[in-house]
Design a protein around this motif. Structure first.
Motif, PDB file in Angstrom:
ATOM      1  N   ARG A  40       0.829  -1.205   0.000  1.00 45.95           N
ATOM      2  CA  ARG A  40       0.000   0.000   0.000  1.00 45.95           C
ATOM      3  C   ARG A  40       0.866   1.260   0.000  1.00 45.95           C
ATOM      4  O   ARG A  40       0.572   2.231  -0.698  1.00 45.95           O
ATOM      5  N   VAL A  41       1.930   1.232   0.797  1.00 47.63           N
ATOM      6  CA  VAL A  41       2.807   2.398   0.893  1.00 47.63           C
ATOM      7  C   VAL A  41       3.722   2.486  -0.320  1.00 47.63           C
ATOM      8  O   VAL A  41       4.016   3.577  -0.814  1.00 47.63           O
ATOM      9  N   PHE A  42       4.172   1.339  -0.803  1.00 37.56           N
ATOM     10  CA  PHE A  42       5.109   1.294  -1.921  1.00 37.56           C
ATOM     11  C   PHE A  42       4.692   0.145  -2.842  1.00 37.56           C
ATOM     12  O   PHE A  42       5.128  -0.983  -2.683  1.00 37.56           O
ATOM     13  N   PRO A  43       3.815   0.411  -3.817  1.00 41.28           N
ATOM     14  CA  PRO A  43       3.245  -0.649  -4.660  1.00 41.28           C
ATOM     15  C   PRO A  43       4.274  -1.483  -5.416  1.00 41.28           C
ATOM     16  O   PRO A  43       3.967  -2.611  -5.816  1.00 41.28           O
ATOM     17  N   ASP A  44       5.469  -0.967  -5.620  1.00 47.43           N
ATOM     18  CA  ASP A  44       6.479  -1.709  -6.385  1.00 47.43           C
ATOM     19  C   ASP A  44       7.315  -2.650  -5.508  1.00 47.43           C
ATOM     20  O   ASP A  44       8.314  -3.209  -5.984  1.00 47.43           O
ATOM     21  N   PHE A  45       6.923  -2.835  -4.241  1.00 45.27           N
ATOM     22  CA  PHE A  45       7.762  -3.631  -3.354  1.00 45.27           C
ATOM     23  C   PHE A  45       7.885  -5.076  -3.841  1.00 45.27           C
ATOM     24  O   PHE A  45       8.955  -5.684  -3.737  1.00 45.27           O
ATOM     25  N   ALA A  46       6.803  -5.632  -4.379  1.00 44.29           N
ATOM     26  CA  ALA A  46       6.886  -7.004  -4.882  1.00 44.29           C
ATOM     27  C   ALA A  46       7.900  -7.092  -6.020  1.00 44.29           C
ATOM     28  O   ALA A  46       8.602  -8.101  -6.164  1.00 44.29           O
ATOM     29  N   GLN A  47       7.997  -6.022  -6.810  1.00 39.64           N
ATOM     30  CA  GLN A  47       8.972  -6.007  -7.893  1.00 39.64           C
ATOM     31  C   GLN A  47      10.398  -6.015  -7.339  1.00 39.64           C
ATOM     32  O   GLN A  47      11.296  -6.622  -7.919  1.00 39.64           O
ATOM     33  N   VAL A  48      10.608  -5.340  -6.201  1.00 35.15           N
ATOM     34  CA  VAL A  48      11.932  -5.348  -5.572  1.00 35.15           C
ATOM     35  C   VAL A  48      12.332  -6.777  -5.236  1.00 35.15           C
ATOM     36  O   VAL A  48      13.473  -7.204  -5.481  1.00 35.15           O
ATOM     37  N   ALA A  49      11.392  -7.543  -4.690  1.00 35.28           N
ATOM     38  CA  ALA A  49      11.665  -8.942  -4.345  1.00 35.28           C
ATOM     39  C   ALA A  49      11.951  -9.757  -5.599  1.00 35.28           C
ATOM     40  O   ALA A  49      12.883 -10.582  -5.623  1.00 35.28           O
ATOM     41  N   THR A  50      11.185  -9.536  -6.642  1.00 37.98           N
ATOM     42  CA  THR A  50      11.375 -10.277  -7.886  1.00 37.98           C
ATOM     43  C   THR A  50      12.724  -9.955  -8.525  1.00 37.98           C
ATOM     44  O   THR A  50      13.436 -10.846  -9.005  1.00 37.98           O
ATOM     45  N   LEU A  51      13.094  -8.672  -8.518  1.00 37.33           N
ATOM     46  CA  LEU A  51      14.369  -8.274  -9.110  1.00 37.33           C
ATOM     47  C   LEU A  51      15.550  -8.859  -8.349  1.00 37.33           C
ATOM     48  O   LEU A  51      16.586  -9.199  -8.943  1.00 37.33           O
ATOM     49  N   GLN A  52      15.419  -8.996  -7.035  1.00 41.94           N
ATOM     50  CA  GLN A  52      16.512  -9.605  -6.278  1.00 41.94           C
ATOM     51  C   GLN A  52      16.629 -11.080  -6.629  1.00 41.94           C
ATOM     52  O   GLN A  52      17.738 -11.614  -6.749  1.00 41.94           O
ATOM     53  N   ARG A  53      15.506 -11.761  -6.795  1.00 45.49           N
ATOM     54  CA  ARG A  53      15.555 -13.162  -7.184  1.00 45.49           C
ATOM     55  C   ARG A  53      16.219 -13.307  -8.553  1.00 45.49           C
ATOM     56  O   ARG A  53      16.991 -14.239  -8.793  1.00 45.49           O
ATOM     57  N   GLU A  54      15.954 -12.369  -9.441  1.00 43.41           N
ATOM     58  CA  GLU A  54      16.594 -12.409 -10.752  1.00 43.41           C
ATOM     59  C   GLU A  54      18.092 -12.149 -10.635  1.00 43.41           C
ATOM     60  O   GLU A  54      18.892 -12.742 -11.377  1.00 43.41           O
ATOM     61  N   PHE A  55      18.481 -11.258  -9.712  1.00 42.58           N
ATOM     62  CA  PHE A  55      19.910 -11.039  -9.487  1.00 42.58           C
ATOM     63  C   PHE A  55      20.566 -12.310  -8.975  1.00 42.58           C
ATOM     64  O   PHE A  55      21.668 -12.675  -9.403  1.00 42.58           O
ATOM     65  N   LEU A  56      19.920 -12.991  -8.035  1.00 44.61           N
ATOM     66  CA  LEU A  56      20.463 -14.251  -7.533  1.00 44.61           C
ATOM     67  C   LEU A  56      20.713 -15.215  -8.689  1.00 44.61           C
ATOM     68  O   LEU A  56      21.793 -15.829  -8.787  1.00 44.61           O
ATOM     69  N   ARG A  57      19.737 -15.326  -9.575  1.00 45.34           N
ATOM     70  CA  ARG A  57      19.869 -16.250 -10.700  1.00 45.34           C
ATOM     71  C   ARG A  57      21.059 -15.862 -11.586  1.00 45.34           C
ATOM     72  O   ARG A  57      21.867 -16.718 -11.979  1.00 45.34           O
ATOM     73  N   ARG A  58      21.190 -14.575 -11.885  1.00 48.27           N
ATOM     74  CA  ARG A  58      22.277 -14.137 -12.765  1.00 48.27           C
ATOM     75  C   ARG A  58      23.629 -14.254 -12.075  1.00 48.27           C
ATOM     76  O   ARG A  58      24.635 -14.620 -12.695  1.00 48.27           O
ATOM     77  N   ALA A  59      23.680 -13.927 -10.773  1.00 45.03           N
ATOM     78  CA  ALA A  59      24.940 -13.987 -10.036  1.00 45.03           C
ATOM     79  C   ALA A  59      25.440 -15.423  -9.922  1.00 45.03           C
ATOM     80  O   ALA A  59      26.624 -15.702 -10.150  1.00 45.03           O
ATOM     81  N   VAL A  60      24.553 -16.353  -9.569  1.00 48.57           N
ATOM     82  CA  VAL A  60      24.959 -17.746  -9.448  1.00 48.57           C
ATOM     83  C   VAL A  60      25.391 -18.281 -10.815  1.00 48.57           C
ATOM     84  O   VAL A  60      26.383 -19.014 -10.928  1.00 48.57           O
ATOM     85  N   THR A  61      24.671 -17.905 -11.852  1.00 47.39           N
ATOM     86  CA  THR A  61      25.048 -18.324 -13.203  1.00 47.39           C
ATOM     87  C   THR A  61      26.446 -17.834 -13.552  1.00 47.39           C
ATOM     88  O   THR A  61      27.270 -18.596 -14.091  1.00 47.39           O
ATOM     89  N   TYR A  62      26.726 -16.567 -13.240  1.00 40.24           N
ATOM     90  CA  TYR A  62      28.064 -16.033 -13.498  1.00 40.24           C
ATOM     91  C   TYR A  62      29.114 -16.805 -12.700  1.00 40.24           C
ATOM     92  O   TYR A  62      30.168 -17.178 -13.236  1.00 40.24           O
TER      93      TYR A  62
END
Length: 262
Positions: A40-62
């Motif tokens: 409610r306060v920050f509608p994009d918060f779920a996107q923050v969580a999703t983007l971190q999961r994507e970073f994890l995927r890219r970092a581990v791949t690297y």
């Protein structure tokens, strides 16, 4: 879910709130209420969580494909969702070994999901707090070979430590225990976006473990003494985005980086 008496259902826990934001089912009413307040306060918060999961995927791949890492210590792993560290690593190198660490008993309840690794590799779980490096490192050594490079994953965990100096010292303690050629992959929320700051402040009023946002410069301190992998410490979606990825907004909600221990 398990009725483990150690699980506090009266206060939201970051691992369970994060699970809710990522669309998981392993959370309670109090966690969903906290997650909804954040949204409610920050509608994009779920996107923050999703983007971190994507970073994890890219970092581990690297780390697997370019740095040759075959061992991982994931501190603050949270509840299992899609593409956990061992799944990404063992998909690319089945012999990879992964040790997960978290302090939420509910994660231990679901450890069987984390432990379902490849026959060639090995996956283990340690129930411990990031503030107890002695216990974590000793337990990790039962699975990982500390004479060979290790990928240290610390995503949204430094923010669980309110004191700046303690957070920095703990990261240094873990890095110091790793052999040369090891890498640190770290991501945490930044205090740049006023809406995100307000959302986290609201969450902290009820959280079992308040979360501390820091400036990008303060977060970059964790990589001192390490050789930063390009593009350095940047906004999470800007770390080696896949080819053809859409342009990302300039606003910074979280920063990340990967550094190699010389």
């Amino acid at each position: 879910m398990d009725a483990d008496p150690r699980i506090d259902r009266t206060k939201p826990h970051s691992a369970r709130v994060w699970n809710y934001l990522l669309g998981g089912q392993d959370n309670y009413d109090v966690d969903r209420e906290a997650g909804d307040t954040l949204l409610r306060v920050f509608p994009d918060f779920a996107q923050v969580a999703t983007l971190q999961r994507e970073f994890l995927r890219r970092a581990v791949t690297y780390l697997v494909t370019e740095a040759g890492i075959r061992q991982f210590l994931d501190i603050g792993s949270g509840l299992p969702t899609a593409d956990n560290t061992h799944e990404v690593a063992q998909r690319l190198a089945p012999e990879s070994r992964v040790v997960y660490v978290d302090n939420d008993p509910l994660v231990l309840v679901h450890a069987r999901a984390l432990l379902a690794g490849t026959p060639q590799g090995r996956t283990a779980y340690v129930e411990a707090d990031v503030r107890d490096p002695g216990t974590i490192l000793a337990a990790a050594a039962e699975t990982l070979d500390f004479s060979r490079p290790i990928g240290l994953m610390m995503l949204s965990i430094a923010g669980q430590i309110p004191d700046d100096d303690l957070a920095a010292n703990l990261v240094r303690r873990y890095v110091a225990a790793l052999p040369p050629g090891s890498h640190l992959a770290l991501s945490d929320g930044a205090d740049v976006n006023p809406s995100l700051v307000a959302a986290v402040s609201s969450y902290n009023e009820r959280a079992a473990f308040p979360y501390t946002l820091r400036s990008p410069e303060r977060l970059a301190v964790h990589f001192e003494g390490l050789e930063l992998v390009d593009p350095g410490v940047v906004s999470t979606p800007l770390w080696r985005p896949p080819a053809g990825a859409p342009p990302q907004p300039a606003v910074i909600n979280a920063v990340c980086g990967v550094g190699r221990k010389p």
